[in-house]
Design an enzyme around this catalytic site. Sequence first.
Site, short mmCIF file in Angstrom:
data_model
loop_
_atom_site.label_atom_id
_atom_site.label_comp_id
_atom_site.label_asym_id
_atom_site.label_seq_id
_atom_site.Cartn_x
_atom_site.Cartn_y
_atom_site.Cartn_z
N LYS A 124 -23.29 82.26 96.71
CA LYS A 124 -23.04 83.68 96.48
C LYS A 124 -24.31 84.50 96.79
CE LYS A 124 -19.44 82.85 92.98
NZ LYS A 124 -19.00 83.11 91.59
N TYR B 207 -10.39 86.64 95.79
CA TYR B 207 -10.34 86.63 94.33
C TYR B 207 -9.06 87.27 93.77
CZ TYR B 207 -15.09 84.83 93.55
OH TYR B 207 -16.20 84.03 93.47
N PHE C 162 -13.18 92.26 84.88
CA PHE C 162 -14.39 92.07 85.70
C PHE C 162 -14.12 92.10 87.21
CE2 PHE C 162 -12.98 87.75 84.43
CZ PHE C 162 -12.79 87.16 85.68
N ARG D 108 -16.61 70.65 92.17
CA ARG D 108 -16.58 71.44 90.94
C ARG D 108 -17.50 70.81 89.89
NH1 ARG D 108 -14.00 76.51 90.52
NH2 ARG D 108 -13.30 75.97 88.43
N THR E 212 -18.21 77.54 84.75
CA THR E 212 -18.30 78.92 85.25
C THR E 212 -19.48 79.68 84.64
OG1 THR E 212 -15.91 78.91 85.47
CG2 THR E 212 -16.99 81.07 85.53
N ARG F 120 -25.06 75.23 88.57
CA ARG F 120 -25.13 76.39 87.67
C ARG F 120 -25.98 76.09 86.44
NH1 ARG F 120 -18.70 77.76 88.24
NH2 ARG F 120 -18.82 79.19 90.02
N ASN G 132 -23.47 83.55 89.10
CA ASN G 132 -23.49 82.10 88.85
C ASN G 132 -23.65 81.28 90.12
OD1 ASN G 132 -20.94 82.48 89.83
ND2 ASN G 132 -19.85 81.70 88.04
N HIS H 142 -19.72 79.33 94.56
CA HIS H 142 -18.27 79.20 94.38
C HIS H 142 -17.81 77.88 94.96
CE1 HIS H 142 -13.95 79.89 94.77
NE2 HIS H 142 -14.08 79.44 96.00
N GLU I 113 -8.58 79.02 101.05
CA GLU I 113 -9.89 79.65 101.20
C GLU I 113 -10.56 79.25 102.52
OE1 GLU I 113 -11.73 78.54 97.48
OE2 GLU I 113 -10.40 79.88 96.34
P1 RTP Z 1 -15.65 80.83 91.33
O1 RTP Z 1 -14.18 81.12 91.59
O2 RTP Z 1 -16.54 81.99 91.66
O3 RTP Z 1 -16.07 79.55 91.96
O4 RTP Z 1 -15.86 80.58 89.77
P2 RTP Z 1 -14.97 79.72 88.78
O5 RTP Z 1 -13.79 79.14 89.51
O6 RTP Z 1 -15.87 78.81 88.07
O7 RTP Z 1 -14.50 80.84 87.78
P3 RTP Z 1 -13.27 81.85 87.88
O8 RTP Z 1 -12.53 81.79 86.60
O9 RTP Z 1 -12.49 81.63 89.15
O10 RTP Z 1 -14.00 83.25 87.94
C1 RTP Z 1 -14.43 83.81 89.16
C2 RTP Z 1 -15.76 84.47 88.97
O11 RTP Z 1 -15.60 85.63 88.17
C3 RTP Z 1 -16.76 85.84 87.40
N1 RTP Z 1 -16.40 85.91 86.00
N2 RTP Z 1 -16.89 86.82 85.22
N3 RTP Z 1 -17.44 88.48 83.00
C4 RTP Z 1 -16.69 87.40 82.86
O12 RTP Z 1 -16.24 87.08 81.78
C5 RTP Z 1 -16.37 86.60 84.02
N4 RTP Z 1 -15.56 85.57 84.05
C6 RTP Z 1 -15.58 85.13 85.34
C7 RTP Z 1 -17.70 84.68 87.61
O13 RTP Z 1 -18.72 85.05 88.50
C8 RTP Z 1 -16.79 83.63 88.23
O14 RTP Z 1 -17.51 82.79 89.07
MG MG Z 2 -12.50 80.27 90.71
#
Ligand code: RTP
Ligand code: MG
Length: 148
Positions: free
Chosen positions: A9, A49, A57, A85, A91, A102, A112, A115, A126
Amino acid sequence: MEKTFVMVKPDGVQRNLIGEITKRFERKGFQLVGAKLMVVSNELAQTHYAEHKEKVFFGDLVEFITSGPVFAMVWAGENVVATSRSLIGKTNPSEASPGTIRGDFGVIVDKNIIHGSDSLESAEREINLFFKQDEIVSYEKQESTWIY
Ligand code: RTP
Ligand code: MG
């Protein structure tokens, strides 16, 4: 061979972590089959996304992911989606174990570092969003007299 989409990122690029992250995936044993430095458009960010579009967010997430260059990659290997992962970690970096990307380099959830696709279906979706077919390279390791 299974493939996944991984993206350093904008915060990871700003912090010069492209090499460190790529090294971890290579040393784990996966094969890099696609890579490019690029700026994500607003439209691509919203599509990528889309599952989060109702979340509070979402706006900040789209703004952040489009804020500077990302390093987009496709990695191949057995179980690469799930194993990526676990290399990446939880996350929220404050909950991610040391030894994960991370856990080692992140501090806050909205920055973080990296991705990784969360399922085989997400990976296919994707990869097709970010890469054209001819940007993915498939190759076998050669028997050679020039690798010592
Ligand atoms: P990513 O898609 O970026 O790889 O991350 P992830 O699967 O671990 O997490 P995901 O639930 O898909 O969330 C996507 C991104 O959104 C941001 N986020 N912010 N403020 C918050 O509570 C919050 N929760 C998620 C994070 O940057 C996360 O990577
Ligand atoms: Mg995700």
